[in-house]
Design a protein around this motif. Structure first.
Motif, PDB file in Angstrom:
ATOM      1  N   LEU A   1      44.554  46.357  52.541  1.00 23.66           N
ATOM      2  CA  LEU A   1      44.892  46.203  53.643  1.00 23.66           C
ATOM      3  C   LEU A   1      44.296  44.868  53.974  1.00 23.66           C
ATOM      4  O   LEU A   1      44.508  44.489  55.059  1.00 23.66           O
ATOM      5  CB  LEU A   1      45.907  46.874  54.543  1.00 23.66           C
ATOM      6  N   THR A   2      42.721  45.082  54.132  1.00 22.10           N
ATOM      7  CA  THR A   2      41.747  44.405  54.758  1.00 22.10           C
ATOM      8  C   THR A   2      41.434  43.651  53.988  1.00 22.10           C
ATOM      9  O   THR A   2      40.360  42.807  53.776  1.00 22.10           O
ATOM     10  CB  THR A   2      41.339  45.097  55.279  1.00 22.10           C
ATOM     11  N   GLY A   3      41.298  42.802  52.775  1.00 24.87           N
ATOM     12  CA  GLY A   3      41.461  42.172  51.724  1.00 24.87           C
ATOM     13  C   GLY A   3      39.994  43.043  50.977  1.00 24.87           C
ATOM     14  O   GLY A   3      39.398  41.874  50.030  1.00 24.87           O
ATOM     15  N   ARG A   4      39.622  43.968  50.990  1.00 20.79           N
ATOM     16  CA  ARG A   4      38.863  44.631  50.093  1.00 20.79           C
ATOM     17  C   ARG A   4      39.551  44.856  48.517  1.00 20.79           C
ATOM     18  O   ARG A   4      38.950  46.092  48.105  1.00 20.79           O
ATOM     19  CB  ARG A   4      38.024  45.545  51.496  1.00 20.79           C
ATOM     20  N   LEU A   5      39.965  44.052  47.667  1.00 25.68           N
ATOM     21  CA  LEU A   5      40.209  43.976  46.659  1.00 25.68           C
ATOM     22  C   LEU A   5      39.385  44.551  45.690  1.00 25.68           C
ATOM     23  O   LEU A   5      39.649  45.052  45.181  1.00 25.68           O
ATOM     24  CB  LEU A   5      40.534  42.803  46.043  1.00 25.68           C
ATOM     25  N   ARG A   6      37.957  44.885  45.804  1.00 27.15           N
ATOM     26  CA  ARG A   6      37.012  44.701  44.477  1.00 27.15           C
ATOM     27  C   ARG A   6      36.929  46.309  44.754  1.00 27.15           C
ATOM     28  O   ARG A   6      36.768  47.157  43.956  1.00 27.15           O
ATOM     29  CB  ARG A   6      36.324  43.893  44.476  1.00 27.15           C
ATOM     30  N   ALA A   7      36.301  46.272  45.588  1.00 29.91           N
ATOM     31  CA  ALA A   7      36.723  47.959  46.079  1.00 29.91           C
ATOM     32  C   ALA A   7      37.672  48.729  45.485  1.00 29.91           C
ATOM     33  O   ALA A   7      37.331  50.038  45.308  1.00 29.91           O
ATOM     34  CB  ALA A   7      36.259  48.335  47.931  1.00 29.91           C
TER      35      ALA A   7
ATOM     36  N   GLU B   1      46.833  43.599  32.432  1.00 29.05           N
ATOM     37  CA  GLU B   1      46.342  44.815  32.525  1.00 29.05           C
ATOM     38  C   GLU B   1      47.020  45.426  33.061  1.00 29.05           C
ATOM     39  O   GLU B   1      47.012  46.591  33.275  1.00 29.05           O
ATOM     40  CB  GLU B   1      45.068  45.002  33.397  1.00 29.05           C
ATOM     41  N   ALA B   2      47.856  45.110  34.035  1.00 29.08           N
ATOM     42  CA  ALA B   2      49.072  45.954  35.301  1.00 29.08           C
ATOM     43  C   ALA B   2      49.897  46.002  34.448  1.00 29.08           C
ATOM     44  O   ALA B   2      50.829  47.241  34.174  1.00 29.08           O
ATOM     45  CB  ALA B   2      49.345  45.108  36.658  1.00 29.08           C
ATOM     46  N   VAL B   3      50.550  45.064  33.308  1.00 33.37           N
ATOM     47  CA  VAL B   3      51.880  45.193  32.953  1.00 33.37           C
ATOM     48  C   VAL B   3      52.127  46.096  32.431  1.00 33.37           C
ATOM     49  O   VAL B   3      52.985  47.135  32.374  1.00 33.37           O
ATOM     50  CB  VAL B   3      52.282  43.786  32.628  1.00 33.37           C
ATOM     51  N   PRO B   4      51.068  47.118  31.303  1.00 34.30           N
ATOM     52  CA  PRO B   4      51.641  48.103  30.434  1.00 34.30           C
ATOM     53  C   PRO B   4      51.633  49.023  31.470  1.00 34.30           C
ATOM     54  O   PRO B   4      52.839  50.163  30.972  1.00 34.30           O
ATOM     55  CB  PRO B   4      50.156  48.519  30.003  1.00 34.30           C
TER      56      PRO B   4
ATOM     57  N   ALA C   1      46.421  47.324  41.868  1.00 33.83           N
ATOM     58  CA  ALA C   1      44.952  46.758  42.236  1.00 33.83           C
ATOM     59  C   ALA C   1      44.728  45.636  41.349  1.00 33.83           C
ATOM     60  O   ALA C   1      43.845  44.827  41.929  1.00 33.83           O
ATOM     61  CB  ALA C   1      44.153  48.150  42.809  1.00 33.83           C
ATOM     62  N   ARG C   2      45.135  46.326  40.486  1.00 35.61           N
ATOM     63  CA  ARG C   2      44.408  45.164  39.049  1.00 35.61           C
ATOM     64  C   ARG C   2      45.330  43.763  39.614  1.00 35.61           C
ATOM     65  O   ARG C   2      45.356  43.035  39.480  1.00 35.61           O
ATOM     66  CB  ARG C   2      45.055  45.015  38.012  1.00 35.61           C
ATOM     67  N   MET C   3      46.844  43.778  39.731  1.00 34.46           N
ATOM     68  CA  MET C   3      47.974  42.608  40.469  1.00 34.46           C
ATOM     69  C   MET C   3      46.671  42.067  41.594  1.00 34.46           C
ATOM     70  O   MET C   3      46.528  40.700  41.264  1.00 34.46           O
ATOM     71  CB  MET C   3      49.186  43.423  40.574  1.00 34.46           C
ATOM     72  N   ALA C   4      45.802  43.067  42.530  1.00 38.54           N
ATOM     73  CA  ALA C   4      46.348  42.295  43.072  1.00 38.54           C
ATOM     74  C   ALA C   4      44.760  41.311  42.902  1.00 38.54           C
ATOM     75  O   ALA C   4      44.168  39.683  43.751  1.00 38.54           O
ATOM     76  CB  ALA C   4      45.358  43.143  44.210  1.00 38.54           C
ATOM     77  N   MET C   5      44.146  42.164  41.473  1.00 33.63           N
ATOM     78  CA  MET C   5      42.494  40.730  41.745  1.00 33.63           C
ATOM     79  C   MET C   5      43.117  40.209  40.808  1.00 33.63           C
ATOM     80  O   MET C   5      41.947  39.306  39.710  1.00 33.63           O
ATOM     81  CB  MET C   5      41.619  42.185  40.993  1.00 33.63           C
TER      82      MET C   5
END
Length: 605
Positions: A373-379, A413-416, A404-408
């Motif tokens: 929500l605050t943009g810390r995608l890697r964490a 990797e998210a599809v399966p 989380a994978r989609m956001a990065m």
């Protein structure tokens, strides 16, 4: 390898920069640039070479490089990277043992923490209905192990799927080092619990025991079992004392755990837990669960009812935290009842306490969601992957790791994960919506057609906007984009409001100016109409930071929008900058400084 300089440490394998032992928030491009400069530190590196290494296959302006260099100098010091006029840059910060071969990364702990699965204990009572008690006791042992030791404990949602003859498969399917199994027989006011700990690789029993106790001593038995396991695996145990409660009240507590999180089921659980906390006001776990369940229900209530609901959650969570300051359920409940935007500074206190608290539980899986929500995608991705490894069969854990994978930008990797969710749980709407977006980003239009047909048979509720977005993305002709624009502008004009998801979608379809005009003139939260978006994702800010949709972020007007949402206030106050801060083609931090005077929009509950 690990690169060390005075006060700093760069860990390429972990993609982490430490300053005086503490992690430093650093965007992906900035980290890649730092690593390139360190690896080529024996010479001046031309700007074109750095652009090719850090932005491979992408044409970007030189200003991008300048912004990243500036951000690194702010962290490492102004003399760490020298500018050689007309030639490029050189890393000049002296490295410790620079002439020696690169040393391997130090392990994060003296030994790898083993993974243990606690299976649902067999119910040996004469009444099949007592299975809830057996499952509940097993679940409490999981909580005590996760909270009182450094063991990694597989979640109950996953481990409890192995019952009866399937228990023989558990060790291999769950890829765990140890398995705890047992049985429970309950009669009148007495309970007999047998438990045994097995090493998965050898099938050897490492420990076993049985306990005959009065029901009032059930918490001591749970702690005894957890402590015995810790001793057998050479781990310390730090239990949290729970005062005994009446057996009938404990039965109600064990029955209160929701299974599907449907609103009607949540209401039933709230009613049961209100009785439990009234009868046992010292029962911290019950107060925490009540706050958590009510906070989940809170997100499905009409906005006019949320202030009263949030007041209940705050009081219940406060009771739990007064009895147990690290109660996971109470901490996540406080995060859940914060408005969708505007109070990130306040929410961060509870999120950070949750991240530091030991233990497991349903609420911990949402740490990843809250970080996005605050943009810390890697964490966020790190948290989601960690939880997913311990709870791979739980639908919500799977959904959150895929998000989380989609956001990065790891869409493939998210599809399966989503495909598996759609197949396993056909009644759920959120995997269909997310999978539609994923296939659209991958331009797999055959899969999109298949899902559009499936979506026509399902209520997508708050995810309904995905369908027109995907249709416009598939066929971005002036006619289709114009139709999308007309619908977008009509919605803003009629309702007087717009949610950030629509802004992101509009900008991604090429309507950047239209999106910012709408953001400047419309309310960003609910407007008190039937069109208000309900559910956990209503008016949330996570979509602003999606790697595959950077159009809003790449515009210098973006920080002003973030200031209205309260994000700029949070970033400046906490120093917890979003990953995009070092990836956009302008000085993000400076623009945030200039935007901090923009009034925040007031978001009621």
């Amino acid at each position: 390898m690990v690169f060390k300089a005075k006060g700093f440490e760069v860990r390429p394998a972990e993609r982490r920069l430490l300053a005086h032992g503490q992690p430093v928030s650093l965007g992906g491009r900035a980290f890649d640039l730092l690593l390139a400069l360190i690896e080529l530190r024996d010479r001046v590196v031309a700007k074109d070479e750095l652009l090719a290494r850090v932005w491979p296959g992408t044409v970007v302006e030189e200003n991008n490089l300048t912004v990243q260099i500036s951000s690194l100098r702010k962290i490492l010091g102004p003399d760490a990277i020298a500018t050689v006029a007309g030639r490029g840059y050189r890393f000049t910060l002296p490295l410790l043992d620079d002439d020696a071969p690169a040393s391997p990364a130090e392990p994060s702990s003296p030994r790898e923490r083993p993974v243990i699965a606690v299976l649902a204990f067999d119910n040996l009572s004469n009444e099949p209905e007592m299975q809830f008690f057996s499952d509940g006791v097993s679940e409490e042992i999981i909580q005590r192990l996760a909270r009182g030791t450094q063991l990694r404990v597989i979640s109950r949602t996953t481990s409890f799927q192995f019952r009866g003859e399937r228990k023989a498969e558990a060790a291999q399917r769950l890829n765990c080092a140890y398995v705890l199994d047992g049985s429970i027989r309950r009669a009148a006011g007495q309970v007999r619990i047998g438990a045994h700990l097995m090493e998965a690789a050898s099938g050897t029993t490492l420990w076993s025991d049985h306990y005959d106790r009065a029901l009032e001593g059930i918490f001591e038995v749970q702690d005894d079992i957890a402590e015995s396991i810790a001793r057998a695996l050479d781990h310390g145990f730090f239990g949290v004392a729970t005062r005994a409660v009446d057996p009938a009240v404990y039965d109600l507590y064990l029955r209160s755990s929701p299974k599907s999180y449907a609103p009607d089921e949540l209401r039933t659980s709230v009613g049961v837990l209100e009785v439990v906390t009234q009868r046992a006001p010292h029962f911290a776990e019950a107060w925490g669960r009540l706050a958590y369940v009510r906070s989940f229900l809170h997100m499905y209530l009409p906005f006019a009812e949320r202030a009263a609901s949030a007041g209940h959650v705050v009081r219940e969570a406060s009771h739990a935290l007064a009895l147990d300051a690290q109660n996971n359920d109470a901490l996540v409940a406080r995060c859940f009842v914060m408005p969708s935007f505007g109070r990130f500074v306040e929410a961060e206190d509870f999120l950070e306490r949750l991240r530091q608290a030991p233990g497991s539980g349903d609420g911990r899986r949402y740490i990843s969601w809250l970080l996005r929500l605050t943009g810390r995608l890697r964490a966020s991705l790190d948290e989601a992957e960690r939880i997913y490894r311990l709870d791979m069969l739980d639908p919500m854990s799977a959904n959150l790791v895929a998000l989380a994978r989609m956001a990065m930008g790891q869409v493939a990797e998210a599809v399966p994960v989503y495909e598996d969710l759609v197949a396993r749980i056909p009644d759920m709407s959120f995997p269909i919506s997310s999978l539609l977006r994923a296939h659209a980003f991958l331009q797999d239009w055959a899969a999109v057609d298949r899902l559009l047909a499936l979506a026509a048979t399902r209520p997508l509720r708050e995810f309904q906007d995905t369908i027109p977005f995907v249709r416009a993305k598939r066929d971005p002709t002036p006619e289709h984009i114009g139709a999308w624009r007309s619908e977008f502008e009509a919605h803003v004009m009629i309702t007087g409001g717009v949610d950030v998801a629509r802004l992101v979608y509009a900008a991604h379809l090429g309507l950047v100016d239209e999106a910012f005009r709408a953001a400047e003139g419309a309310r960003l939260g609910p407007v008190g109409a039937s069109t208000d978006i309900m559910g956990p994702d209503g008016y949330r800010t996570a979509l602003l930071f999606q790697a595959s949709m950077p159009e809003l972020r790449n515009d210098p007007r973006f920080p002003r929008l973030c200031a209205r949402l309260g994000l700029v206030e949070f970033w400046l106050a906490s120093g917890q900058w979003p990953d995009c801060a070092d990836e956009v083609p302008y000085d993000f931090r400076q623009e945030c400084e200039w935007a901090k005077g923009v009034p925040r929009e007031i978001f009621g509950f």
